[in-house]
Design a protein around this motif. Structure first.
Motif, PDB file in Angstrom:
ATOM      1  N   ALA A  65      38.491  33.534  24.667  1.00 52.26           N
ATOM      2  CA  ALA A  65      38.664  32.527  25.962  1.00 52.26           C
ATOM      3  C   ALA A  65      38.144  32.865  27.106  1.00 52.26           C
ATOM      4  CB  ALA A  65      40.091  32.259  26.029  1.00 52.26           C
ATOM      5  N   THR A  66      36.894  31.993  27.904  1.00 52.42           N
ATOM      6  CA  THR A  66      36.052  32.438  28.867  1.00 52.42           C
ATOM      7  C   THR A  66      37.326  31.790  30.332  1.00 52.42           C
ATOM      8  OG1 THR A  66      35.013  30.673  28.855  1.00 52.42           O
ATOM      9  CG2 THR A  66      34.473  32.685  28.078  1.00 52.42           C
ATOM     10  N   VAL A  67      36.051  32.722  31.089  1.00 51.25           N
ATOM     11  CA  VAL A  67      37.212  32.315  32.531  1.00 51.25           C
ATOM     12  C   VAL A  67      36.120  32.137  33.464  1.00 51.25           C
ATOM     13  CG1 VAL A  67      39.626  33.260  32.160  1.00 51.25           C
ATOM     14  CG2 VAL A  67      37.786  35.167  32.926  1.00 51.25           C
ATOM     15  N   TRP A  68      34.460  32.328  33.096  1.00 48.96           N
ATOM     16  CA  TRP A  68      33.646  32.038  34.322  1.00 48.96           C
ATOM     17  C   TRP A  68      32.601  31.464  33.229  1.00 48.96           C
ATOM     18  CZ3 TRP A  68      33.677  33.053  39.150  1.00 48.96           C
ATOM     19  CH2 TRP A  68      32.096  32.933  39.599  1.00 48.96           C
ATOM     20  N   GLY A  69      31.716  30.552  33.677  1.00 49.45           N
ATOM     21  CA  GLY A  69      30.917  30.083  33.127  1.00 49.45           C
ATOM     22  C   GLY A  69      29.532  29.524  33.872  1.00 49.45           C
ATOM     23  N   ASP A 109      36.586  41.094  33.578  1.00 53.87           N
ATOM     24  CA  ASP A 109      38.122  41.728  32.217  1.00 53.87           C
ATOM     25  C   ASP A 109      37.873  40.863  31.021  1.00 53.87           C
ATOM     26  OD1 ASP A 109      39.263  43.412  30.995  1.00 53.87           O
ATOM     27  OD2 ASP A 109      40.482  44.522  32.230  1.00 53.87           O
ATOM     28  N   GLY A 110      37.697  40.576  30.212  1.00 57.44           N
ATOM     29  CA  GLY A 110      36.967  39.909  29.817  1.00 57.44           C
ATOM     30  C   GLY A 110      36.072  39.056  29.676  1.00 57.44           C
ATOM     31  N   VAL A 111      35.464  37.921  29.028  1.00 56.67           N
ATOM     32  CA  VAL A 111      34.353  37.504  28.987  1.00 56.67           C
ATOM     33  C   VAL A 111      33.827  36.502  29.526  1.00 56.67           C
ATOM     34  CG1 VAL A 111      34.448  38.304  26.470  1.00 56.67           C
ATOM     35  CG2 VAL A 111      35.283  36.385  27.060  1.00 56.67           C
ATOM     36  N   CYS A 112      31.888  36.301  29.568  1.00 54.67           N
ATOM     37  CA  CYS A 112      31.643  35.294  30.611  1.00 54.67           C
ATOM     38  C   CYS A 112      31.364  34.331  28.920  1.00 54.67           C
ATOM     39  CB  CYS A 112      31.268  35.262  31.248  1.00 54.67           C
ATOM     40  SG  CYS A 112      29.685  36.381  30.336  1.00 54.67           S
ATOM     41  N   ARG A 113      30.602  33.328  29.888  1.00 49.35           N
ATOM     42  CA  ARG A 113      29.366  32.218  28.772  1.00 49.35           C
ATOM     43  C   ARG A 113      28.903  31.495  30.419  1.00 49.35           C
ATOM     44  NH1 ARG A 113      32.726  26.682  27.238  1.00 49.35           N
ATOM     45  NH2 ARG A 113      32.633  25.621  28.672  1.00 49.35           N
ATOM     46  N   ASP A 114      27.361  31.035  29.069  1.00 49.43           N
ATOM     47  CA  ASP A 114      26.633  30.161  29.616  1.00 49.43           C
ATOM     48  C   ASP A 114      25.711  31.300  30.700  1.00 49.43           C
ATOM     49  OD1 ASP A 114      27.261  27.471  28.920  1.00 49.43           O
ATOM     50  OD2 ASP A 114      28.912  27.513  30.292  1.00 49.43           O
ATOM     51  N   SER A 115      25.417  32.611  30.061  1.00 52.55           N
ATOM     52  CA  SER A 115      25.225  34.178  30.247  1.00 52.55           C
ATOM     53  C   SER A 115      23.333  33.542  31.306  1.00 52.55           C
ATOM     54  CB  SER A 115      25.365  34.869  29.697  1.00 52.55           C
ATOM     55  OG  SER A 115      24.637  34.479  27.968  1.00 52.55           O
ATOM     56  N   ARG A 131      30.412  38.731  26.382  1.00 55.62           N
ATOM     57  CA  ARG A 131      29.501  36.991  25.813  1.00 55.62           C
ATOM     58  C   ARG A 131      30.402  36.570  24.901  1.00 55.62           C
ATOM     59  NH1 ARG A 131      25.362  39.487  26.668  1.00 55.62           N
ATOM     60  NH2 ARG A 131      24.036  39.525  25.000  1.00 55.62           N
ATOM     61  N   TRP A 132      31.585  34.915  25.599  1.00 55.35           N
ATOM     62  CA  TRP A 132      31.794  34.221  24.233  1.00 55.35           C
ATOM     63  C   TRP A 132      31.762  33.001  24.922  1.00 55.35           C
ATOM     64  CZ3 TRP A 132      36.238  33.199  20.903  1.00 55.35           C
ATOM     65  CH2 TRP A 132      36.087  33.116  19.329  1.00 55.35           C
ATOM     66  N   MET A 133      31.757  32.014  23.922  1.00 54.38           N
ATOM     67  CA  MET A 133      31.554  30.303  24.409  1.00 54.38           C
ATOM     68  C   MET A 133      33.088  29.710  24.399  1.00 54.38           C
ATOM     69  SD  MET A 133      31.547  30.025  20.876  1.00 54.38           S
ATOM     70  CE  MET A 133      30.726  31.460  20.318  1.00 54.38           C
ATOM     71  N   ARG A 134      33.791  30.467  24.043  1.00 54.14           N
ATOM     72  CA  ARG A 134      34.675  29.478  23.979  1.00 54.14           C
ATOM     73  C   ARG A 134      35.506  29.556  25.107  1.00 54.14           C
ATOM     74  NH1 ARG A 134      39.956  29.718  19.579  1.00 54.14           N
ATOM     75  NH2 ARG A 134      40.533  31.191  20.936  1.00 54.14           N
ATOM     76  N   THR A 135      36.061  28.087  25.893  1.00 53.32           N
ATOM     77  CA  THR A 135      36.494  28.062  27.541  1.00 53.32           C
ATOM     78  C   THR A 135      38.312  27.863  27.408  1.00 53.32           C
ATOM     79  OG1 THR A 135      37.748  26.284  28.650  1.00 53.32           O
ATOM     80  CG2 THR A 135      37.210  26.021  26.435  1.00 53.32           C
ATOM     81  N   GLY A 136      38.423  29.045  28.742  1.00 51.51           N
ATOM     82  CA  GLY A 136      39.831  29.851  28.756  1.00 51.51           C
ATOM     83  C   GLY A 136      40.822  28.146  28.799  1.00 51.51           C
TER      84      GLY A 136
END
Length: 227
Positions: free
Chosen positions: A91-95, A113-119, A134-139
């Motif tokens: 689950a991302t917390v930045w996009g 400390d986790g993943v982002c999306r919209d890289s 990187r992964w697309m699923r929203t937090g």
């Protein structure tokens, strides 16, 4: 909030920008400080960041879904956003929208400390994002903000508000604000010694000799105070 980083912190950040994470990492080892953020890497090797931390801690949602946070508009230019999502990869917390707003506002970068999306947006804007992947699923509806400007963990390292972050192609290091001058001074000594060794080698000196003259093998050795 003020519009710029404070003078004292700003001076330390300027000095930090002249260093690499390897120099600071060696200085942290020498001083017995845990500051190397394991597993958090830049989206692009060309990215660099340096600045004081603004921290955000996330926890899983409960019966109240809470919010993933509206904080970005209030941050000072040069601030490094440090997001503790407990290393979650699902689950991302930045996009995109956060990246665009941060880039426009002169924010120094983001450490997750986790993943982002919209890289792609971060790459397009040249905005430094460091994360575990990187992964697309929203937090949204999966995690919520548990606290702003609280102690957090990034790659196994405790980061407090105002601590200094330095990032380059090799990852991120965190420097406690209370020891920033000490760490920067030692890191500078290590950088200068390595530069001397490199220059000597380029002039034909054997590496072993150049290292011995510069005291290379003690540069990272932890200093111990007398009892």
């Amino acid at each position: 909030m003020t519009d710029t980083v404070g003078d004292t912190t700003g001076t330390a950040v300027t000095a930090l920008r002249d260093l690499d994470t390897s120099h600071v990492s060696d200085a942290l080892d020498r001083l017995g400080i845990a500051g190397q953020c394991l597993g958090i890497m830049p989206l692009d090797r060309s990215f660099r960041l340096a600045g004081p931390a603004f921290t955000v801690r996330y926890v899983p949602v409960g019966t109240d879904p809470g919010s993933v946070g509206d904080y970005i508009d209030d941050l000072d230019p040069g601030t490094v956003v440090v997001l503790d999502n407990a290393g979650r990869m699902d689950a991302t917390v930045w996009g995109d929208l956060l990246t665009a707003t941060a880039a426009r506002g002169g924010i120094g970068g983001t450490v997750i400390d986790g993943v982002c999306r919209d890289s792609d947006r971060a790459l397009e804007l040249g905005y430094p994002v460091y994360s575990r992947g990187r992964w697309m699923r929203t937090g949204k509806d999966r995690v919520r903000v548990d606290g702003y400007q609280v102690p957090v963990t990034a790659g196994g390292v405790r980061v407090e508000p105002g601590d200094l972050l330095l990032g380059d192609a090799d990852g991120v290091v965190a420097v406690p604000a209370s020891r920033a001058d000490e760490v920067i001074a030692v890191a500078g000594q290590i950088r200068d010694a390595e530069n001397r060794i490199r220059a000597d080698v380029e002039q034909g000196s054997p590496l072993m000799t150049a290292r011995a003259i510069a005291g290379y093998h003690t540069l990272q050795t932890r200093t111990r105070s007398a009892d």
